[in-house]
Design an enzyme around this catalytic site. Structure first.
Site, PDB file in Angstrom:
ATOM      1  N   CYS A  72      23.193  45.812 -37.800  1.00 39.98           N
ATOM      2  CA  CYS A  72      23.302  45.576 -38.898  1.00 39.98           C
ATOM      3  C   CYS A  72      24.747  46.422 -39.113  1.00 39.98           C
ATOM      4  O   CYS A  72      25.780  45.491 -39.153  1.00 39.98           O
ATOM      5  CB  CYS A  72      22.062  46.577 -39.599  1.00 39.98           C
ATOM      6  SG  CYS A  72      21.641  45.705 -41.316  1.00 39.98           S
ATOM      7  N   ARG A 120      20.662  41.525 -51.976  1.00 38.74           N
ATOM      8  CA  ARG A 120      20.853  41.705 -50.944  1.00 38.74           C
ATOM      9  C   ARG A 120      20.059  40.585 -50.464  1.00 38.74           C
ATOM     10  O   ARG A 120      19.213  40.068 -51.003  1.00 38.74           O
ATOM     11  CB  ARG A 120      19.941  42.854 -50.147  1.00 38.74           C
ATOM     12  CG  ARG A 120      20.627  44.608 -51.143  1.00 38.74           C
ATOM     13  CD  ARG A 120      19.536  45.802 -50.718  1.00 38.74           C
ATOM     14  NE  ARG A 120      19.613  46.178 -49.364  1.00 38.74           N
ATOM     15  CZ  ARG A 120      21.356  46.174 -48.427  1.00 38.74           C
ATOM     16  NH1 ARG A 120      22.250  46.751 -49.850  1.00 38.74           N
ATOM     17  NH2 ARG A 120      21.592  47.012 -47.709  1.00 38.74           N
ATOM     18  N   HIS A 149      17.142  43.801 -37.225  1.00 38.58           N
ATOM     19  CA  HIS A 149      16.384  45.033 -36.582  1.00 38.58           C
ATOM     20  C   HIS A 149      15.281  44.753 -36.899  1.00 38.58           C
ATOM     21  O   HIS A 149      14.496  43.537 -36.489  1.00 38.58           O
ATOM     22  CB  HIS A 149      16.715  46.635 -37.667  1.00 38.58           C
ATOM     23  CG  HIS A 149      17.332  46.245 -38.869  1.00 38.58           C
ATOM     24  ND1 HIS A 149      16.253  45.952 -39.649  1.00 38.58           N
ATOM     25  CD2 HIS A 149      18.674  46.048 -39.912  1.00 38.58           C
ATOM     26  CE1 HIS A 149      16.706  46.198 -40.910  1.00 38.58           C
ATOM     27  NE2 HIS A 149      17.645  46.216 -41.328  1.00 38.58           N
TER      28      HIS A 149
HETATM   29  N1  GLN Z   1      24.962  48.589 -44.474  1.00 35.25           N
HETATM   30  C1  GLN Z   1      24.957  47.320 -45.069  1.00 35.25           C
HETATM   31  C2  GLN Z   1      24.770  46.716 -45.919  1.00 35.25           C
HETATM   32  O1  GLN Z   1      23.972  47.310 -46.811  1.00 35.25           O
HETATM   33  C3  GLN Z   1      24.026  47.231 -43.264  1.00 35.25           C
HETATM   34  C4  GLN Z   1      22.380  47.457 -43.970  1.00 35.25           C
HETATM   35  C5  GLN Z   1      21.992  48.256 -42.920  1.00 35.25           C
HETATM   36  O2  GLN Z   1      22.065  48.514 -41.946  1.00 35.25           O
HETATM   37  N2  GLN Z   1      21.138  47.672 -43.198  1.00 35.25           N
HETATM   38  O3  GLN Z   1      25.815  45.327 -45.630  1.00 35.25           O
END
Ligand code: GLN
Length: 232
Positions: free
Chosen positions: A82, A117, A185
């Site tokens: 991630c 997201r 993850h």
């Molecule tokens: N900060 C990154 C994003 O939001 C990774 C997020 C995460 O590790 N879940 O794209």
């Protein structure tokens, strides 16, 4: 960084080694800690929110970049999850801000302008050296960044369900020699015991089939549940 059960991933590796009588030593490297490129078989970068990532990024560049390049160059496994995959690349762009990566693989990440997201259960099909035929990795993704691979760079897998690197290309993660990145993850390894074993075998220079079999009834059920959640 350490969010979304990264510790569970470590525990999975430790347990599967212990059950087979293989030694396992975990060394943590926090902000400012140097990393010895020759001291470990596998280097793991966990996930984190944008705020944590900013803190870790400069430290990675300043104190760990050379060591991780040296480790990968001698064939050690480097696994970024991630936020970890984002930091393995050239940079992570958030509007006008550019968070640096260590440039270990040719990729870069851009956060969506509208902040949307890519979230949900995900399953990908992967083909890995030493395994005959494709396998499925199932997990959960939650990222604002969209990751673009450089020309000729191979993804870790093909999206069966979910969003993957950018929500469009069907590519998920990256596989560049012994450097591996993924957005899965949730936690990745307890849901995919076969992949934990592939990592262990590869890190130790063994054929995956050479690892002693374990009673994986619980792990198989976890994998099946993760696949069901993703609709595969
Ligand atoms: N900060 C990154 C994003 O939001 C990774 C997020 C995460 O590790 N879940 O794209």
């Amino acid at each position: 960084m350490n969010i979304y059960a990264d510790r569970g991933n470590m525990l999975m590796l430790e347990r599967r080694c212990a059950w087979r009588g293989l030694g396992f030593t975990l060394t943590a490297a926090g902000l400012g800690d140097a990393v010895d490129p020759d001291a470990h078989d596998l280097f793991y970068l966990g996930g984190g929110q944008d705020r944590d990532q900013r803190l870790c990024a400069q430290d990675l560049v300043d104190t760990k970049c050379d060591a991780l390049h040296a480790a990968a160059a001698r064939g050690a496994l480097v696994l970024g999850i991630c936020g970890g995959i984002q930091l393995l690349g050239h940079h992570y762009e958030l509007g006008d801000e550019r968070v640096p990566g260590i440039g270990l693989v040719d990729l870069h990440t851009v956060r969506a302008a509208d902040g949307s997201r890519l979230i949900g259960n995900v399953a990908i099909e992967v083909r890995l050296p030493g395994l005959d035929g494709p396998r499925v990795l199932a997990g959960f993704e939650n990222h604002g960044g969209r990751t673009m691979l450089g020309t000729g760079v191979h993804p870790l897998g093909r999206v069966l369900r979910g969003h993957g690197n950018d929500g469009r290309s069907g590519a998920e993660g990256v596989l560049a020699g012994t450097v591996i990145g993924t957005y899965l993850h949730g936690p990745l390894l307890p849901k995919n015991a076969w992949f934990a074993d592939w990592l262990l075998a590869t890190a130790l220079g063994l054929d995956p089939a050479a690892l002693a079999p374990l009673d994986d009834r619980l792990e198989d059920a976890a994998h099946a549940a993760a696949r069901r959640a993703a609709g595969v």
